[in-house]
Scaffold this active site. Structure first.
Site, PDB file in Angstrom:
ATOM      1  N   ASP A  85       3.095 -12.470   1.226  1.00 39.08           N
ATOM      2  CA  ASP A  85       2.865 -11.415   0.221  1.00 39.08           C
ATOM      3  C   ASP A  85       2.711 -12.083  -1.144  1.00 39.08           C
ATOM      4  OD1 ASP A  85       3.618  -8.075   0.412  1.00 39.08           O
ATOM      5  OD2 ASP A  85       3.273  -8.995  -1.558  1.00 39.08           O
ATOM      6  N   THR A  88      -5.196  -0.119   0.113  1.00 38.09           N
ATOM      7  CA  THR A  88      -6.601   0.208  -0.149  1.00 38.09           C
ATOM      8  C   THR A  88      -6.638   1.535  -0.920  1.00 38.09           C
ATOM      9  OG1 THR A  88      -6.616   1.077   2.121  1.00 38.09           O
ATOM     10  CG2 THR A  88      -7.733  -1.008   1.769  1.00 38.09           C
ATOM     11  N   CYS A 104      -2.506   8.000   1.516  1.00 33.00           N
ATOM     12  CA  CYS A 104      -3.311   8.168   2.733  1.00 33.00           C
ATOM     13  C   CYS A 104      -4.121   9.455   2.667  1.00 33.00           C
ATOM     14  CB  CYS A 104      -2.401   8.174   3.959  1.00 33.00           C
ATOM     15  SG  CYS A 104      -1.643   6.569   4.241  1.00 33.00           S
ATOM     16  N   ARG A 122       4.243   6.821  -5.004  1.00 35.19           N
ATOM     17  CA  ARG A 122       2.847   6.514  -5.317  1.00 35.19           C
ATOM     18  C   ARG A 122       1.991   7.782  -5.199  1.00 35.19           C
ATOM     19  NH1 ARG A 122       1.484   1.580  -1.528  1.00 35.19           N
ATOM     20  NH2 ARG A 122       2.945   2.700  -0.210  1.00 35.19           N
TER      21      ARG A 122
HETATM   22  N1  LIG Z   1       2.178   3.677   4.122  1.00 29.69           N
HETATM   23  C1  LIG Z   1       1.646   4.438   5.072  1.00 29.69           C
HETATM   24  O1  LIG Z   1       2.180   5.453   5.448  1.00 29.69           O
HETATM   25  C2  LIG Z   1       0.375   4.056   5.759  1.00 29.69           C
HETATM   26  C3  LIG Z   1       0.088   4.628   6.997  1.00 29.69           C
HETATM   27  C4  LIG Z   1      -1.080   4.277   7.630  1.00 29.69           C
HETATM   28  C5  LIG Z   1      -1.964   3.388   6.995  1.00 29.69           C
HETATM   29  N2  LIG Z   1      -1.665   2.870   5.779  1.00 29.69           N
HETATM   30  C6  LIG Z   1      -2.612   1.936   5.174  1.00 29.69           C
HETATM   31  O2  LIG Z   1      -2.082   0.628   5.322  1.00 29.69           O
HETATM   32  C7  LIG Z   1      -2.404  -0.179   4.192  1.00 29.69           C
HETATM   33  C8  LIG Z   1      -1.147  -0.723   3.562  1.00 29.69           C
HETATM   34  O3  LIG Z   1      -0.373   0.357   3.055  1.00 29.69           O
HETATM   35  P1  LIG Z   1       1.160   0.200   2.672  1.00 29.69           P
HETATM   36  O4  LIG Z   1       1.660   1.563   2.416  1.00 29.69           O
HETATM   37  O5  LIG Z   1       1.874  -0.658   3.658  1.00 29.69           O
HETATM   38  O6  LIG Z   1       1.043  -0.596   1.281  1.00 29.69           O
HETATM   39  P2  LIG Z   1       2.241  -1.245   0.450  1.00 29.69           P
HETATM   40  O7  LIG Z   1       1.840  -1.186  -0.965  1.00 29.69           O
HETATM   41  O8  LIG Z   1       3.544  -0.671   0.867  1.00 29.69           O
HETATM   42  O9  LIG Z   1       2.252  -2.769   0.919  1.00 29.69           O
HETATM   43  C9  LIG Z   1       1.197  -3.609   0.753  1.00 29.69           C
HETATM   44  C10 LIG Z   1       1.698  -5.007   0.411  1.00 29.69           C
HETATM   45  O10 LIG Z   1       0.550  -5.834   0.257  1.00 29.69           O
HETATM   46  C11 LIG Z   1       0.804  -6.755  -0.780  1.00 29.69           C
HETATM   47  N3  LIG Z   1      -0.464  -7.282  -1.270  1.00 29.69           N
HETATM   48  C12 LIG Z   1      -1.366  -6.723  -2.107  1.00 29.69           C
HETATM   49  N4  LIG Z   1      -2.424  -7.543  -2.272  1.00 29.69           N
HETATM   50  C13 LIG Z   1      -2.181  -8.636  -1.518  1.00 29.69           C
HETATM   51  C14 LIG Z   1      -2.891  -9.828  -1.276  1.00 29.69           C
HETATM   52  N5  LIG Z   1      -4.060 -10.069  -1.856  1.00 29.69           N
HETATM   53  N6  LIG Z   1      -2.360 -10.738  -0.438  1.00 29.69           N
HETATM   54  C15 LIG Z   1      -1.151 -10.508   0.147  1.00 29.69           C
HETATM   55  N7  LIG Z   1      -0.422  -9.402  -0.048  1.00 29.69           N
HETATM   56  C16 LIG Z   1      -0.935  -8.476  -0.876  1.00 29.69           C
HETATM   57  C17 LIG Z   1       1.583  -5.957  -1.803  1.00 29.69           C
HETATM   58  O11 LIG Z   1       2.326  -6.808  -2.652  1.00 29.69           O
HETATM   59  C18 LIG Z   1       2.464  -5.106  -0.900  1.00 29.69           C
HETATM   60  O12 LIG Z   1       3.712  -5.705  -0.656  1.00 29.69           O
HETATM   61  C19 LIG Z   1      -3.252   0.719   3.280  1.00 29.69           C
HETATM   62  O13 LIG Z   1      -4.599   0.548   3.599  1.00 29.69           O
HETATM   63  C20 LIG Z   1      -2.807   2.109   3.684  1.00 29.69           C
HETATM   64  O14 LIG Z   1      -3.794   3.069   3.416  1.00 29.69           O
HETATM   65  C21 LIG Z   1      -0.508   3.171   5.151  1.00 29.69           C
END
Ligand SMILES: NC(=O)c1ccc[n+]([C@@H]2O[C@H](COP(=O)([O-])OP(=O)(O)OC[C@H]3O[C@@H](n4cnc5c(N)ncnc54)[C@H](O)[C@@H]3O)[C@@H](O)[C@H]2O)c1
Length: 428
Positions: free
Chosen positions: A33, A84, A270, A339
């Site tokens: 990360d 994203t 989402c 968020r």
């Molecule tokens: N949270 C949900 O409920 C959920 C459910 C289904 C899908 N998603 C999708 O999954 C993806 C991730 O969502 P999330 O909620 O886990 O996000 P999040 O913000 O909780 O976690 C993402 C992590 O990625 C890290 N990050 C950002 N840029 C980076 C890079 N260049 N290299 C390495 N690490 C990096 C951030 O520091 C963060 O810790 C998104 O596309 C989201 O739409 C999320």
């Protein structure tokens, strides 16, 4: 099958549980990360998402948690789980995805598999991420459906897409028991991806292509968004007709095929975001979607609509200066995430007019305090209020119970049960 070394890129709500599950199955797991503070917290057993069960936090010790990209260069599977979001113009913001892809391109070697889990519009994985990897590594994407890796010595990498369907704060549906979609650029890599995910998920569904999997994920949330928009619009219609929307829904629900949706403030990263990804792609292909964008428009306007209604109602009933207790600020129930919280927008609308204390037993207070400096968040409710607004259906509020909540209401005060949690919703 060679021993897999798996790197999870982005340890948030999606990436962290994934890393833990692979670790439990004895894979060699690296967690990468760019957020150094988060990595330090995780090294100390602190999970700010609260998605990992306390009993499973010990597994963090077995994951190699790193912030330097060269530490993951020996991995042969990279799973990308970075955010994203959308930008100010409500267009896809792929910066994190592109940055992460460029970073891991420094590590990718012939034969490696890169699986994307981030939500994207159809075509992103192959046309954007795949192209970046080809450019940065001089490797070619392997796209062969014969099932054989015939040209092993040639310089190929493999792509996969497996969207995440977890629902933070939901104990019933988790990574293990929900059906996980998988897809790949070749049948060869699909077998490997199938092998990996079968270890951690009970049910897999193989999609015919990466693009099908990307599209499937995006319409799941789009469908929810449009359905909620319809019910939100009905709430406006019935408010004008002085009919209680929850009474109407309760009656309509008795029909076997009436879909069970409620009015709500659609926030988060989402449901309120993914339809814009689909719309963007559709517009680029020549069709600006009407229903999808109209639904987004309705949902986005709901916080201000409710704010206006609440303000007018209060002003009509109570003439003096008042104080308000606002219950629930996260973007949805039982989840600590703020968020894109539309409850926060509703709060901010009312804050311009009234004095408000916020009580939320679930929210991540550190993030909230760092992002919202002027918010008056209280740790305990210890006084009486003229108005109480319950806007998030946290189980913890249910546990506190209606009677105890109402104890904090002054005589002739108003209780807005916006989610009808206690059956006290009324037309405003
Ligand atoms: N949270 C949900 O409920 C959920 C459910 C289904 C899908 N998603 C999708 O999954 C993806 C991730 O969502 P999330 O909620 O886990 O996000 P999040 O913000 O909780 O976690 C993402 C992590 O990625 C890290 N990050 C950002 N840029 C980076 C890079 N260049 N290299 C390495 N690490 C990096 C951030 O520091 C963060 O810790 C998104 O596309 C989201 O739409 C999320």
């Amino acid at each position: 099958m060679n021993k897999k070394k798996i790197a999870i890129i982005g340890l948030g709500y999606v990436g962290l549980p994934l890393a833990i599950e692979f670790c439990k199955k004895k894979f060699d797991v690296f967690g990468f990360d760019i957020d150094k503070k988060k990595i330090n917290e995780l090294r100390n057993g602190i999970d700010r998402t609260h998605e990992v069960k306390k009993s499973e936090l010990k597994n963090l010790k077995k994951i190699k948690l790193v912030t330097q990209i060269d530490k993951i260069q020996d991995c042969n599977v990279y799973i990308v789980t970075v955010p994203t979001p959308i930008n100010d113009k409500k267009k896809p913001d792929l910066k994190n995805l592109i940055d992460a892809t460029k970073l891991i391109s420094k590590c990718i070697q012939a034969g490696d598999i890169i699986v994307y889990e981030s939500t994207v519009y159809p075509g992103t994985t192959r046309e954007i991420c795949g192209k970046i990897i080809e450019k940065k590594t001089n490797l070619k994407l392997y796209e062969d459906n014969s099932g054989q890796l015939t040209s092993k010595n040639k310089k190929f990498f493999h792509l996969g897409y497996s969207p995440e369907r977890i629902n933070p704060g939901d104990n019933k549906h988790n990574l293990k028991n929900l059906t996980k979609l998988i897809s790949s650029s070749s049948v060869f890599a699909l077998k490997e991806i199938n092998f990996l995910y079968k270890k951690i998920c009970d049910k897999l569904y193989i999609c015919n292509s990466i693009e099908i999997a990307e599209a499937a994920k995006i319409i799941e949330n789009t469908q929810r968004d449009v359905n909620i928009a319809l019910i939100n619009e009905l709430q406006i219609v019935f408010n004008n007709l002085k009919l209680n929307i929850y009474d109407v829904l309760s009656a309509a629900k008795t029909k076997w095929n009436f879909l069970n949706f409620e009015p709500g403030l659609v926030g988060g990263h989402c449901i309120g975001v993914d339809p814009y990804y689909l719309a963007h792609k559709s517009i680029s292909a020549g069709y600006p979607p009407k229903l999808i964008l109209s639904g987004r428009n309705i949902n986005d306007k709901m916080p201000n609509y409710l704010g206006r209604k609440i303000k007018n109602y209060i002003k009509k009933k109570i003439k003096k200066k008042i104080n308000i207790l606002f219950l629930g600020i996260t973007f949805k129930e039982n989840c600590n995430d703020i968020r894109n919280s539309k409850n926060l927008i509703l709060y901010k609308y009312l804050k311009k007019i009234f004095k408000i204390d916020v009580y939320d037993p679930v929210v991540d207070k550190n993030t909230l305090k760092s992002q919202e400096k002027n918010l008056n968040i209280i740790n305990q409710i210890n006084k009486k209020y003229d108005v109480i607004i319950l806007s998030v259906k946290h189980d913890k509020f249910k546990k506190i119970g209606y009677k105890k909540i109402i104890d904090h209401l002054k005589k002739d005060g108003i209780f807005f049960d916006l989610k009808n949690m206690f059956g006290k919703y009324f037309v405003i």
